[in-house]
Design an enzyme around this catalytic site. Structure first.
Site, short mmCIF file in Angstrom:
data_model
loop_
_atom_site.label_atom_id
_atom_site.label_comp_id
_atom_site.label_asym_id
_atom_site.label_seq_id
_atom_site.Cartn_x
_atom_site.Cartn_y
_atom_site.Cartn_z
N ASP A 185 0.79 -1.23 0.00
CA ASP A 185 0.00 0.00 0.00
C ASP A 185 0.82 1.28 0.00
O ASP A 185 0.26 2.36 -0.08
CB ASP A 185 -0.98 0.02 1.17
CG ASP A 185 -0.27 0.01 2.53
OD1 ASP A 185 0.97 0.04 2.56
OD2 ASP A 185 -0.97 -0.04 3.56
N ARG B 33 -4.88 4.95 6.17
CA ARG B 33 -5.06 4.69 4.75
C ARG B 33 -6.23 5.49 4.18
O ARG B 33 -6.88 6.27 4.89
CB ARG B 33 -5.30 3.19 4.57
CG ARG B 33 -4.04 2.36 4.64
CD ARG B 33 -3.56 2.02 3.27
NE ARG B 33 -4.62 1.35 2.54
CZ ARG B 33 -4.73 0.03 2.41
NH1 ARG B 33 -3.82 -0.76 2.93
NH2 ARG B 33 -5.76 -0.51 1.76
N TYR C 138 0.21 -2.92 11.70
CA TYR C 138 1.18 -4.01 11.75
C TYR C 138 1.35 -4.39 13.20
O TYR C 138 1.72 -3.53 14.02
CB TYR C 138 2.53 -3.56 11.17
CG TYR C 138 2.52 -3.40 9.67
CD1 TYR C 138 2.57 -4.51 8.83
CD2 TYR C 138 2.49 -2.14 9.09
CE1 TYR C 138 2.57 -4.36 7.45
CE2 TYR C 138 2.50 -1.98 7.72
CZ TYR C 138 2.53 -3.10 6.90
OH TYR C 138 2.53 -2.95 5.54
N PRO D 78 7.32 -5.79 5.12
CA PRO D 78 6.60 -4.70 4.43
C PRO D 78 6.61 -3.39 5.21
O PRO D 78 6.11 -2.39 4.73
CB PRO D 78 5.17 -5.26 4.36
CG PRO D 78 5.05 -6.15 5.55
CD PRO D 78 6.41 -6.71 5.80
#
Lengths: 685, 685
Positions: free
Chosen positions: B55, B273, B281, B378
């Site tokens: 993302d 987001r 996370y 990530p």
């Protein structure tokens, strides 16, 4: 009413009928689509415009495009005017640059005056209408009205306007300008105007009953004629040609806006356009006064009523209005610079006239907008803009009334507000046209530039100042040309659009221009400027009190929120180090039914860690130790300013109760909820 | 080669085959479509990604998107990180904010690190590919390679790579994540990987002969395995969960990027987001070391070669990897703040590992890029970005060689340049992962923030610094971590991307960011910084000399221009009052065959009448009295800097002649013209 012997035509109801798919019609459709109003949108032409015609986009219109979400499309495609050059003859008679000034008014808007052909603009609008309406609203063509009747004032019909529509044969409705030759605008009074309104077959007609009808059908407006509204003004002797060309030239400022006065050949305005195109406005000499009886002449501004009672002006000699003649005239003025044509996209010629309709509506049921209300020369690049702003002013008001949210009396403000703008426009255009069409020596360069300078602010569209009304809380005797500011916000004029400023979103620290946070959702906005509340005990208390007042479920806010007609925004000016998210009353960080918080209602006028922000209070003339509450209309105009206190908010409710049905004590309980809910989902990044 | 008894499969040729439609594949396809290269683009999955996965968009990738014309789509949709908060346990063990810093590096780019789900990004890329290729290039799915052979080095075949492709049945290629339940990424090693490469029917296979093949097929790259390239590195014990949720919470910084270290519960990273979603996370304790034999575990970074010879690490207990368990862990860390879920969009869990492929190509005919080359955690938001930048580095080089414009030797720079970036990435990720996964008390907050700070610049993607090579004119012994600058441009490092600056277009006075004038057209750019030529006699002479030199039709420029591989731009720093358009050599305002001038090759580093401009020379460390000539590669990286003199330009020709075929004396005459003409039409406003 005559009953046909054939089966009766089909009948249907619609909230709003828009006649004419030009800029005014498209803007009306855009707003109505956004607000979910059942609308029919018709045009007598069989195709859209591909080239030529209007091309100017003023800063204010770009601001409005931003509130509808498509200004980025414009910015990527347009040519933008940043500098203006003035050319005059030197002692040898050849033109030379004598001055260079900023085009427009630096700082008045984030956008500068831009140009692109009308067809592209209509495409952006059309795409947005499709998006907002889910594909339901599109232009139906070729479809023309045949008759229009408004029921008497004492009628109780919900749909008091009856319009008979006729579907035209496609071949009858294609203007000649789309042939296999250089497209031109010489024959813009196209055949659709002359179609006999007596229908030969009932199959092609339908009867529409509408709550409201908008005549956006151009300078020769059929709707205006049905209403019997006079189009007052006159046609002048000035004749101008227009060329849209990709030039081959050694003129050094061909990509800047230029005003060129030659010694003997007349004047030219240079308007650089998109894709290497340049539009030239060229003064034409020796074509007028020769053929009074010419009828097919191209004169955008000559009204069709010119033959009815008014002294007929000299008309131009059509045989001279060729692209060759216009180009030759331009070449002569450009000397010693060369001017040849690599591509010719469009040309036209027009005789300048200025007219304003005496009224913009009848019974506040049928309205006219755009060229139907005002015609003038195209040189100030205003026509398309003022037309779009007409319906941007009108359509949300109609939506409020159709939805039962506001009293029909708000509709009277349309004519009041926009007629004044039209008059100002015509006055400016008259001055400008005379200047540009003056003979050499008649007007000094200084005088010329003085008028241009004075007009610069006007042409941005950002200085429109609506007068006192049901929707504008300012003194009725405020002089028209003096902005009225509250002492609480000494640089925010009531009646004018909110100037933009860059702020920081409190929740995520993202810098935003305020205009980006004021999308056209149909909501009034209550901007609570609470100042430096964190370091001002009085303001801290006020904030808390306002929060408590607004939170009471029985207060007006709840009703307004349920109807989605009012959105409060908090704009503070406390240093970030002194601020905590939990400081803010819950009313500015409300939760939905699931408990998800709205993080987008609190903005900070403080320095960002990344960008330049923090000058809004200063820009608006608001004291950080005092604050202000500013009410904005759905179209972004400042309508009332009070103290940021509970009393101030109550004052605002009182003001709103003059026209918002939700605030009338007798109706509040029965009011339907979430009127605009489908179109005003909460903002997100 | 075994000849089938059935009719032979169909055969075809293609310049480039791209295997895998993820970020690396899409970027390769975008570049190749833009440059008009015949490309086949295949993916084994039957549908695109709808949710979850990567993302992050780093500033450098947004700059690259701008050069392809679609960054505005990104800006409208993404969430942007502007501030980062750090939370740690207080004396009572509850988390509290201990610091707030800028996210990213203010001023390093016009864009800030942004986030949005991978599916949207692939849509923008896909739309642009369709536009550039006129609809010719799309992903063909589900299609997987069965075999790949490269002809021996001494082969003279034009298409030396032979690939057999097999069309998969649709139902075999739909990953489980698209079922009618909460989408999740636990089973990302989907079936397509396990398909038996022996085809049962020749009808479904085809033979493709390609000049070049790009393996963009992910962490478990089939192409990499065919090439026998080792994927070096290891899997750690750290296990993390990921939740994409719309949260219900009273955590005050939920819309900021946060690093939360709890006392006992582990760590969380908060990444806000788009559309109200937040990605968390979450460090998972107590799931590792329990089920060594588990096989179906979700570990993005565990390579498929893990079982081959490497000491096997402890694997996670899959039964614990439920969204409920991950959420419960997060809730515990968030205390005393509440955390509930209004919408869950995606979840996954992964075991951190870091691996880099030993080589990124074989014979410079078959290349691997993206996750096929490097896998890691990530959390730094780098994976998708570095993957796209891999093929942004590679594809233009392949296009140059395919078109015969450059020698194949430039292809060796791909592995050199991108392997270094991958190593840096893995080193950073290793550091970051250890930090985030450390037990409380193991690492101090100061140490933690120091690493984050150091990494901030790296994660913007703007600090990538390519080493000396055929394409980079800098000392071979320049230390890798010390930027190399010419004394002529003390703040422009050779090997790094050109930082952006705002300039004024000379012809029309429109302010532009330089990056907006450097679209990805495949051209090298020769930026002539001629300084304050109007007030510096030496520079005035140099400008005139350069103009004369470049204008000689026999010089290299003409050939380069005919091939459209070099675009000169002039950037001066003289006050506008001292500048006339006719000052500039005709080579910077050339005319096309019709005589139409190009008005877009001269920029001014001077104050605009409207916006803040005029700091480029200072930003680049260029003396306005001396100037510089700066050569940019088609991907925007500074590749050589000389004096702005005829000698300097000759030096640049010499440098270019090392790899540009047009500049080799023997071939110049036979060189085909206008190699990129269809894709590099002249810029216009």
């Amino acid at each position: 009413m005559a009953v046909p012997t054939l089966p009766p035509p089909k009948e249907s109801n619609v909230d709003v009928l828009i006649v004419g798919a030009g800029p005014a019609g498209y803007m009306a459709a855009l707003w109505l689509a956004k607000l979910g109003i059942k609308t029919k949108f018709i045009d007598k032409r069989s195709t859209k415009i591909f080239t030529g015609q209007a091309d100017g986009l003023q800063p204010r219109v770009l601001e409005v495009f931003e509130t509808f979400g498509f200004v980025d499309r414009a910015i990527k495609e347009v040519a933008v005017g940043y500098e203006a050059c003035f050319y005059e003859p030197d002692e040898t008679g050849r033109i030379r640059r004598v001055d260079k000034i900023p085009e427009g008014v630096p700082g008045i808007s984030r956008f500068n005056g831009s140009v692109i052909h009308q067809g592209r603009i209509e495409t952006w609008l059309s795409d947005a209408i499709e998006e907002f309406s889910g594909g339901a609203l599109t232009v139906e063509r070729p479809l023309a009205p045949e008759s229009l009747e408004i029921e008497s004032a004492d009628s109780t019909s919900e749909y008091p306007v009856r319009v008979v529509l006729k579907r035209l044969p496609d071949d009858n409705a294609s203007p000649e300008q789309f042939g296999h030759k250089v497209e031109n605008g010489l024959y813009r009074q196209f055949e659709g105007d002359q179609i006999n309104p007596v229908s030969s077959s009932q199959d092609d007609t339908e009867v529409l009953r509408a709550k409201y009808v908008l005549g956006c059908d151009g300078a020769h407006s059929w709707v205006r004629k049905q209403l019997g509204i006079e189009h007052k003004g006159e046609t002048t002797d000035y004749v101008w040609g227009v060329l849209d060309i990709v030039p081959v030239t050694d003129f050094p400022d061909i990509r800047k806006r230029c005003s060129i006065h030659s010694k003997d050949g007349g004047s030219i305005m240079v308007i650089p356009r998109e894709n290497g195109i340049v539009r030239l406005y060229i003064q034409l000499e020796g074509v007028a006064n020769e053929a009074d009886e010419a009828t097919n002449v191209a004169d955008d501004s000559t009204p069709s009523t010119a033959t009815n009672g008014e002294k007929k002006k000299a008309r131009v000699d059509r045989s001279k209005l060729t692209s060759e003649h216009i180009l030759a005239t331009a070449q002569n003025i450009f000397k010693p610079y060369s001017l040849e044509v690599a591509e010719m996209h469009w040309f036209t010629a027009y005789q300048i006239g200025q007219r304003v309709a005496t009224h913009f509506q009848k019974d506040n049921r049928v309205f006219i907008a755009g060229d139907a209300c005002h015609t003038h020369s195209p040189k100030a690049g205003q026509g398309m803009n003022v037309s779009m702003m007409d319906t941007f002013n009108l359509a949300w008001k109609i939506a409020y009334v159709v939805k039962g949210l506001a009293k029909p009396s708000i509709l009277t403000t349309y004519e009041d507000e926009r007629h004044t703008v039209a008059e100002d426009l015509i006055a400016y255009d008259l001055k400008l046209s005379r200047l540009f069409s003056s003979k050499p020596g008649e007007i000094s360069t200084e005088e010329f530039r003085r008028v241009i300078d004075q007009g610069s602010a006007f042409t941005t569209g950002c200085t429109v100042d609506y007068g006192a009304s049901l929707l504008m809380d300012k003194p009725a005797d405020q002089p028209r040309d003096v902005p009225y500011c509250s002492p609480l916000a000494t640089k925010l004029a009531i009646g004018m659009r909110l100037p933009d400023a860059k702020l920081v979103m409190q929740s995520d620290a993202r810098p935003w221009f305020l205009n980006q946070q004021l999308p056209s959702t149909g909501q009034f906005r209550l901007l609570i400027f609470i100042g430096d509340y964190a370091q001002t005990p009085a303001l801290k208390t006020q904030l808390s009190d306002i929060g408590a007042f607004l939170a009471e479920s029985e207060t007006a806010l709840q009703k307004l929120r349920d109807d989605n007609v009012l959105q409060p925004l908090l704009i503070h000016a406390s240093p970030q180090a002194k601020v905590e998210w939990d400081d803010f009353p819950i009313v500015f960080r409300p939760r939905d039914k699931r408990g998800v918080m709205n993080y987008w209602l609190i903005l900070a006028d403080t320095p960002s860690m990344h960008e330049i922000t923090g000058d809004a209070y200063e820009k608006y003339g608001i004291d950080k130790g005092v604050g202000a509450a500013v009410l904005l209309r759905p179209d972004g105009y400042v309508t009332k300013i009070t103290e940021p206190t509970v009393e101030g908010i109550k004052d605002i409710w009182k003001f709103l109760s003059r026209f918002l049905v939700a605030l009338e004590p007798s109706t509040a309980c029965t009011f339907s909820s979430n009127a605009f809910s489908t179109k005003s989902k909460s903002r997100d990044d």
